[in-house]
Design a protein around this motif. Structure first.
Motif, mmCIF file in Angstrom:
data_model
loop_
_atom_site.group_PDB
_atom_site.id
_atom_site.type_symbol
_atom_site.label_atom_id
_atom_site.label_comp_id
_atom_site.label_asym_id
_atom_site.label_seq_id
_atom_site.Cartn_x
_atom_site.Cartn_y
_atom_site.Cartn_z
ATOM 1 N N LYS A 103 0.492 -5.237 2.062
ATOM 2 C CA LYS A 103 -0.612 -6.395 2.112
ATOM 3 C C LYS A 103 -1.014 -7.393 2.067
ATOM 4 C CE LYS A 103 -4.429 -3.812 0.256
ATOM 5 N NZ LYS A 103 -4.731 -2.988 -0.568
ATOM 6 N N GLU A 104 -0.186 -8.198 0.996
ATOM 7 C CA GLU A 104 0.503 -9.233 0.889
ATOM 8 C C GLU A 104 1.472 -9.749 0.708
ATOM 9 O OE1 GLU A 104 -2.705 -9.943 -2.081
ATOM 10 O OE2 GLU A 104 -2.557 -12.500 -2.832
ATOM 11 N N GLN A 144 0.756 -0.838 -0.358
ATOM 12 C CA GLN A 144 0.189 0.295 0.078
ATOM 13 C C GLN A 144 0.842 1.043 -0.526
ATOM 14 O OE1 GLN A 144 -3.774 -0.214 2.889
ATOM 15 N NE2 GLN A 144 -3.403 2.128 3.107
#
Length: 238
Positions: free
Chosen positions: A170-171, A163
């Motif tokens: 985030k992943e 982000q």
């Protein structure tokens, strides 16, 4: 103020082809100064506006836009003509609704791609280094020069969905069998493939990835691919 080392200009004939500039105009062109991306894999902000996007016609107009804070890269204002814009960088221009992501495509290592407004706060970053630091943290380095301390379990070659501009992971997309990748360099630049197998490096060979393009399979160094999803790309890349 001390002078920053290095030349601010470059002979046009020496500039990378993906800059998209004409080589029969004035002898010199603005070049990239040290920053997040190396000179060989990035485009100076001024050249990006004038020659790649053709939003301005002269360097003077590019200076007006850049010095006026009208250009954001990864959500941060960039007021240098020489700031290098590179792989997966997200570029916003004040007063223009289009938002661009730099991706490999059309035979070039960098091509601007218009993306949805909802994706402007998301960026894919490839892990290029990691190092254990005191207090059990890991310092992770990414392909765009940024680094951060994190508890995430990642390996060199994985991709993080980040982000921006908050720099929050985030992943994590692992470089493993079944992953979806995009080729970032070489004759297959910009092509999307499935990973059939990851082969560890040896004394004489680097780590390699066996890729499937449907009917065709190739084996290339893992450094030349970037994970973009598990089954499908998580962001627009083509």
């Amino acid at each position: 103020m001390p002078r920053i080392a290095g030349s601010k200009k470059l002979k046009r004939q020496m500039s990378p082809m993906f800059w998209g500039i004409s080589r029969k105009e004035p002898r010199f062109v603005v070049t990239v100064r040290p920053g997040p991306h190396s000179k060989q894999v990035s485009i100076p902000t001024a050249v990006f506006l004038r020659d790649t996007l053709k939003l301005v016609t002269t360097l003077r107009e590019a200076k007006y836009a850049i010095y006026g804070g009208k250009v954001k890269v990864d959500g941060v204002e960039r007021k240098s003509l020489h700031h290098g814009i590179g792989l997966m960088d997200v570029v916003e221009l004040e007063g223009i609704s289009d938002i661009y992501r730099l991706v490999p495509g059309k035979g070039h290592i960098l091509t601007p791609l218009k993306i949805k407004n909802s994706e402007k706060s998301v960026k894919l970053v490839k892990v290029t280094s990691k190092q254990n630091v005191p207090k059990g943290k890991t310092q992770i380095g990414f392909h765009d020069g940024r680094s951060l301390l994190s508890d995430e379990k990642v390996s060199v070659g994985d991709t993080c969905v980040m982000q921006i501009p908050e720099q929050k992971i985030k992943e994590v997309l692992k470089l493993e069998k079944g992953a979806k990748v995009i080729v970032t360099k070489g004759v297959n630049t910009g092509q999307i493939a499935d990973v059939k197998e990851i082969k560890e490096g040896t004394f004489v060979l680097p780590k390699r990835a066996l890729l499937s393009f449907g009917q065709r399979e190739i084996e290339i160094p893992a450094d030349l691919v970037m994970v973009i999803g598990k089954k499908e790309p998580v962001v627009q890349v083509a």
